[in-house]
Design an enzyme around this catalytic site. Structure first.
Site, PDB file in Angstrom:
ATOM      1  N   ALA A   1       0.859  -1.178   0.000  1.00  0.00           N
ATOM      2  CA  ALA A   1       0.000   0.000   0.000  1.00  0.00           C
ATOM      3  C   ALA A   1       0.898   1.231   0.000  1.00  0.00           C
ATOM      4  O   ALA A   1       2.082   1.144   0.353  1.00  0.00           O
ATOM      5  CB  ALA A   1      -0.871  -0.010   1.249  1.00  0.00           C
TER       6      ALA A   1
ATOM      7  N   GLY B   1       0.435  -5.186   0.624  1.00  0.00           N
ATOM      8  CA  GLY B   1      -0.680  -5.108  -0.321  1.00  0.00           C
ATOM      9  C   GLY B   1      -0.298  -5.652  -1.692  1.00  0.00           C
ATOM     10  O   GLY B   1      -1.167  -6.077  -2.458  1.00  0.00           O
TER      11      GLY B   1
ATOM     12  N   GLU C   1      -0.798  -9.253  -1.357  1.00  0.00           N
ATOM     13  CA  GLU C   1      -2.253  -9.470  -1.287  1.00  0.00           C
ATOM     14  C   GLU C   1      -2.883  -9.366  -2.676  1.00  0.00           C
ATOM     15  O   GLU C   1      -3.829 -10.090  -2.994  1.00  0.00           O
ATOM     16  CB  GLU C   1      -2.884  -8.455  -0.318  1.00  0.00           C
ATOM     17  CG  GLU C   1      -2.498  -8.743   1.131  1.00  0.00           C
ATOM     18  CD  GLU C   1      -3.002  -7.687   2.090  1.00  0.00           C
ATOM     19  OE1 GLU C   1      -2.650  -6.506   1.905  1.00  0.00           O
ATOM     20  OE2 GLU C   1      -3.742  -8.033   3.018  1.00  0.00           O
TER      21      GLU C   1
ATOM     22  N   GLU D   1       3.934  -5.968   7.001  1.00  0.00           N
ATOM     23  CA  GLU D   1       3.115  -4.972   7.703  1.00  0.00           C
ATOM     24  C   GLU D   1       3.427  -4.904   9.190  1.00  0.00           C
ATOM     25  O   GLU D   1       3.375  -3.839   9.801  1.00  0.00           O
ATOM     26  CB  GLU D   1       1.620  -5.276   7.506  1.00  0.00           C
ATOM     27  CG  GLU D   1       1.055  -4.873   6.156  1.00  0.00           C
ATOM     28  CD  GLU D   1       1.176  -5.959   5.103  1.00  0.00           C
ATOM     29  OE1 GLU D   1       2.034  -6.857   5.261  1.00  0.00           O
ATOM     30  OE2 GLU D   1       0.420  -5.914   4.116  1.00  0.00           O
TER      31      GLU D   1
HETATM   32  N1  3HC Z   1       4.609   3.500   0.240  1.00  0.00           N
HETATM   33  C1  3HC Z   1       5.119   4.714  -0.054  1.00  0.00           C
HETATM   34  N2  3HC Z   1       6.438   4.934  -0.273  1.00  0.00           N
HETATM   35  C2  3HC Z   1       7.258   3.882  -0.210  1.00  0.00           C
HETATM   36  C3  3HC Z   1       6.801   2.590   0.084  1.00  0.00           C
HETATM   37  C4  3HC Z   1       5.403   2.413   0.300  1.00  0.00           C
HETATM   38  N3  3HC Z   1       4.890   1.222   0.570  1.00  0.00           N
HETATM   39  N4  3HC Z   1       7.849   1.751   0.083  1.00  0.00           N
HETATM   40  C5  3HC Z   1       8.922   2.497  -0.208  1.00  0.00           C
HETATM   41  N5  3HC Z   1       8.574   3.778  -0.389  1.00  0.00           N
HETATM   42  C6  3HC Z   1       9.445   4.892  -0.745  1.00  0.00           C
HETATM   43  C7  3HC Z   1      10.501   5.158   0.319  1.00  0.00           C
HETATM   44  O1  3HC Z   1      10.017   6.021   1.310  1.00  0.00           O
HETATM   45  C8  3HC Z   1      11.611   5.777  -0.497  1.00  0.00           C
HETATM   46  O2  3HC Z   1      11.273   7.117  -0.708  1.00  0.00           O
HETATM   47  P1  3HC Z   1      12.416   8.245  -0.821  1.00  0.00           P
HETATM   48  O3  3HC Z   1      13.280   7.837  -1.972  1.00  0.00           O
HETATM   49  O4  3HC Z   1      11.655   9.495  -1.019  1.00  0.00           O
HETATM   50  O5  3HC Z   1      13.162   8.202   0.494  1.00  0.00           O
HETATM   51  C9  3HC Z   1      11.511   5.062  -1.829  1.00  0.00           C
HETATM   52  O6  3HC Z   1      10.191   4.515  -1.883  1.00  0.00           O
HETATM   53  C10 3HC Z   1      12.501   3.932  -2.001  1.00  0.00           C
HETATM   54  O7  3HC Z   1      12.408   3.080  -0.851  1.00  0.00           O
HETATM   55  P2  3HC Z   1      13.718   2.432  -0.189  1.00  0.00           P
HETATM   56  O8  3HC Z   1      14.752   3.477   0.023  1.00  0.00           O
HETATM   57  O9  3HC Z   1      13.259   1.657   0.982  1.00  0.00           O
HETATM   58  O10 3HC Z   1      14.200   1.488  -1.391  1.00  0.00           O
HETATM   59  P3  3HC Z   1      14.848   0.055  -1.324  1.00  0.00           P
HETATM   60  O11 3HC Z   1      15.097  -0.287  -2.725  1.00  0.00           O
HETATM   61  O12 3HC Z   1      15.953   0.016  -0.334  1.00  0.00           O
HETATM   62  O13 3HC Z   1      13.708  -0.925  -0.746  1.00  0.00           O
HETATM   63  C11 3HC Z   1      11.499  -1.882  -0.532  1.00  0.00           C
HETATM   64  C12 3HC Z   1      12.527  -1.161  -1.475  1.00  0.00           C
HETATM   65  C13 3HC Z   1      12.023  -3.256  -0.154  1.00  0.00           C
HETATM   66  C14 3HC Z   1      10.218  -2.002  -1.314  1.00  0.00           C
HETATM   67  C15 3HC Z   1      11.313  -1.026   0.728  1.00  0.00           C
HETATM   68  O14 3HC Z   1      11.038   0.305   0.344  1.00  0.00           O
HETATM   69  C16 3HC Z   1      10.192  -1.480   1.614  1.00  0.00           C
HETATM   70  O15 3HC Z   1      10.371  -2.387   2.385  1.00  0.00           O
HETATM   71  N6  3HC Z   1       9.036  -0.792   1.527  1.00  0.00           N
HETATM   72  C17 3HC Z   1       7.915  -1.036   2.401  1.00  0.00           C
HETATM   73  C18 3HC Z   1       7.186  -2.303   2.062  1.00  0.00           C
HETATM   74  C19 3HC Z   1       6.008  -2.455   2.990  1.00  0.00           C
HETATM   75  O16 3HC Z   1       6.094  -2.288   4.173  1.00  0.00           O
HETATM   76  N7  3HC Z   1       4.860  -2.789   2.393  1.00  0.00           N
HETATM   77  C20 3HC Z   1       3.650  -2.939   3.160  1.00  0.00           C
HETATM   78  C21 3HC Z   1       2.958  -1.629   3.210  1.00  0.00           C
HETATM   79  S1  3HC Z   1       1.540  -1.660   4.266  1.00  0.00           S
HETATM   80  C22 3HC Z   1       0.363  -2.447   3.380  1.00  0.00           C
HETATM   81  O17 3HC Z   1       0.618  -2.886   2.294  1.00  0.00           O
HETATM   82  C23 3HC Z   1      -0.986  -2.527   4.011  1.00  0.00           C
HETATM   83  C24 3HC Z   1      -1.870  -3.495   3.293  1.00  0.00           C
HETATM   84  O18 3HC Z   1      -1.816  -4.721   3.930  1.00  0.00           O
HETATM   85  C25 3HC Z   1      -3.283  -3.015   3.277  1.00  0.00           C
END
Ligand code: 3HC
Length: 666
Positions: free
Chosen positions: A62, A101, A104, A124
């Site tokens: 998400a 997400g 999912e 998450e």
């Molecule tokens: N939403 C918004 N921005 C995000 C994001 C997300 N899910 N994931 C990463 N970003 C942004 C980061 O803030 C960063 O922004 P910046 O360049 O402005 O600082 C940019 O994308 C790049 O991210 P990273 O520096 O972390 O890049 P990496 O290549 O090192 O890692 C990744 C990539 C493995 C995808 C890592 O970003 C990550 O783990 N992201 C989060 C994944 C996550 O937690 N997903 C679950 C979200 S909650 C959800 O999905 C709820 C659902 O169940 C309803």
């Protein structure tokens, strides 16, 4: 905003998401998915659908930046239900990471094909959340209870090859031919038709849920999300699918509205923000660091060296005396061998790392190093002497760094003819384990030196934060503001155990007195047993030096487990008697107000003085350097939750001057 496109090739529709950097499910992506799938479903010529992504990754989750804001665009769950209900088979084509997400979304697709390098997971929990779009109900129906419970509660992604063995991925694609392989797979599946997950039974043994709770009890102390994730998996084992979804929704909304997830989401962005240096171009050319020198083979120097060796960067480590050098190198080897015994390294890797470590007794051997980190005795005279020598020995352009934890970098830099090359790189003990690196920018430190140190920190797996020159920089400066009132509270009637318990209940790994015992009470002691001016003097005079001799504020057994000490308590009582302070009941709330609020206050002063770039950097320092509980988001985030007004009022009630900016906020 067009972030999803629909292409058709010979009866197969390909829905492509393109939302850099990580293809997060922003409102326009959800809208695009809805529009593209509606069109593909309505088109009779289309017999199967592929969902794939452009860029470096499949959907990584998400869009976290949308959380807490008014909803926009279609609801994610309705989009997923529409995809799942498709009468045409849908294939998810996965590369990079399918997270949260994103996974999912892949789970509502009827089939999944992935490149071997892909990773799939539901992280998450690390944001204080749970998969809130059916993940906790669909995942156990695909991989079974054990794998689903483990993935949801720990949040670690699984590699595609393992995912294939688990049944989460149906087929592996060629690393370079995902698009073609996915289209071919979709064509094959036309006759098989869709395979929705929700009809599948949940298999496996639910006993794993309790086992996970027991195994992670310490790690999860204070956290809500791991338990909520497991509750949802447990619900999947007993409730029909639709009921399970409702249960998941309720739990998700509870977490989303709570302070823990807000804190953990704050930290997600804070950690990434910390890497950015205000006012510096992103593409500033960096200095090339191919070889590192470390001065001092003690605990700190050894730990620092290990970080670079682990990344294949050769290190020359210098000590003054052969015996100390041998001991230091021996400790590094022993640490690696212990890790190897736990399966973290192979024997060849250990030998590889030891093979690029060069022990030396001469600073002259640092002449060809690109970065030299000094980790010698914490004395300005000693450091100045070392840097003066480095100035004559090191090649032009080499970065000269000090690991000092308190001292003035500008003064150290002034002992060289190249202050622009001097910087602080403050590691935290044990330096090979702790994630924090304070990078201290001196008055004359060159921009490229700062940027190189920050980039290098990332390379060796640290979270690096820029700090300005001041006594103790960000972390230790704030730490000292809690030590003094903690001591004063002892004089007024609190016990070390009571104060420490308030801190550990708060979520800190240890309290102020446990920390003092660990560091050693005799550090900085004047060594005159007849001169007793503080409780610490009194304890040292009685031979209580802390964990090192198994007695300090606490008594310690051979496993270094501490218990309250009658002797220490009576020494404190005696000392109180000499100070004529009346003993009184101290409440836990007063301990919070007098030991934690001053830290927040100091954080504001640090910002006022420009010694930290932003409040969230201070939070990063405390989470990664001192074990502040991540679910409380660091002292500055926590201070905001407590409320500036409440903090100012309490500080002033206890006679502490509140920072101007904190007052202004109040
Ligand atoms: N939403 C918004 N921005 C995000 C994001 C997300 N899910 N994931 C990463 N970003 C942004 C980061 O803030 C960063 O922004 P910046 O360049 O402005 O600082 C940019 O994308 C790049 O991210 P990273 O520096 O972390 O890049 P990496 O290549 O090192 O890692 C990744 C990539 C493995 C995808 C890592 O970003 C990550 O783990 N992201 C989060 C994944 C996550 O937690 N997903 C679950 C979200 S909650 C959800 O999905 C709820 C659902 O169940 C309803």
């Amino acid at each position: 905003m067009q972030s999803v496109t629909l292409q058709t090739h010979n009866g197969v529709a390909v829905v492509v998401v393109n939302n850099p950097p990580v293809n997060a499910l922003s409102w326009h992506v959800r809208q695009g998915l809805q529009d593209s799938f509606s069109a593909a479903l309505a088109d009779e010529a289309i017999k199967a659908i592929v969902l794939r992504c452009d860029g470096t990754t499949f959907i990584a989750g998400a869009d976290i930046t949308e959380f807490g804001k008014p909803p926009q665009g279609p609801d994610f769950n309705s989009v997923l239900n529409m995809i799942e209900a498709s009468a045409k088979p849908v294939v998810a084509a996965i590369h990079g990471t399918a997270l949260g997400g994103g996974l999912e979304t892949a789970l509502v697709c009827h089939y999944r094909i992935a490149v071997p390098s892909a990773k799939l997971g539901v992280p998450e929990v690390k944001l204080g959340l749970l998969p809130g779009a059916g993940g906790t109900q669909r995942l156990p129906r695909v991989v079974g209870i054990e794998a689903a419970a483990t993935m949801c509660s720990l949040g670690e992604p699984v590699p595609a090859v393992k995912a294939e063995a688990m049944g989460l991925v149906d087929r592996l694609a060629g690393e370079e031919s995902l698009a073609e392989d996915a289209a071919a797979y979709a064509r094959e599946l036309i006759s098989a038709g869709p395979r929705p997950t929700r009809e599948r039974p949940v298999t496996g043994d639910a006993a794993v849920i309790e086992q996970l709770k027991t195994a992670n009890a310490r790690k999860w102390k204070g956290f809500e999300a791991p338990y909520a994730n497991l509750a949802c998996i447990e619900a999947a084992t007993r409730l029909p699918f639709e009921e399970g979804l409702k249960f998941e929704r309720t739990e998700f909304l509870k977490l989303m509205g709570g302070s823990q997830s807000a804190a953990q989401r704050h930290m997600f962005f804070a950690e990434r923000q910390a890497a950015k240096i205000d006012g510096l171009a992103k593409d500033l050319p960096l200095r090339n660091v191919k070889k590192v020198g470390v001065i001092g083979a003690g605990t700190m120097g050894g730990g620092i060296s290990m970080n670079f060796l682990a990344k294949g960067i050769p290190v020359t480590i210098v000590e003054m005396v052969q015996e100390n050098l041998d001991r230091g190198v021996g400790v590094i080897r022993k640490n690696y061998e212990t890790s190897a015994a736990k399966g973290r390294f192979t024997t060849e890797q250990v030998e590889g790392m030891m093979g690029i470590l060069t022990p030396s007794l001469s600073l002259d051997d640092l002449a060809d190093c690109d970065l030299i980190i000094e980790a010698v005795y914490e004395s300005m005279d000693v450091k100045k002497d070392v840097f003066g020598k480095l100035d004559t020995i090191c090649k032009p352009g080499a970065i000269l760094a000090s690991n000092t934890s308190y001292l003035n970098i500008d003064e150290i830099a002034a002992s060289t003819s190249r202050p622009q090359d001097v910087i602080g790189m403050h590691f935290f003990s044990p330096a090979n384990v702790m994630k924090l690196l304070e990078v201290v920018r001196g008055e004359k430190t060159a921009d490229d030196v700062l940027a190189t140190a920050m980039a290098l920190g990332k390379k060796i797996g640290k979270v690096a934060v820029v700090a300005g020159v001041c006594h103790g920089f960000i972390g230790n400066r704030m730490l000292s503001t809690r030590q003094a009132p903690a001591m004063q509270l002892l004089l007024e009637g609190a016990t070390p155990a009571q104060i420490d318990k308030v801190h550990t209940d708060f979520g800190m790994p240890m309290g102020p007195f446990q920390m003092s015992d660990l560091a050693g009470l005799d550090i900085g002691w004047h060594r005159d047993p007849s001169r007793i001016e503080t409780i610490r003097d009194a304890l040292c005079a009685a031979g209580r030096f802390g964990q090192k001799n198994r007695k300090g504020f606490y008594d310690y057994d051979e496993k270094r487990v501490g218990t309250p000490s009658e002797e220490a308590l009576s020494i404190i009582e005696e000392f109180r008697a000499t100070s004529n302070l009346p003993k009184r009941e101290i409440s836990d709330q007063e301990i919070v107000e007098r030991t934690l609020y001053p830290m927040v206050n100091e954080g504001y002063k640090i910002l006022e003085e420009g010694k930290a770039q932003r409040a969230s950097d201070i939070d990063v320092v405390w989470i990664y350097g001192y074990g502040w509980p991540i679910y409380r988001g660091g002292p500055m985030f926590w201070g905001d939750l407590e409320g500036a007004g409440k903090i100012v009022e309490a500080l002033e009630r206890h006679g502490v001057k509140a920072a101007d900016s904190l007052k202004a906020k109040a």
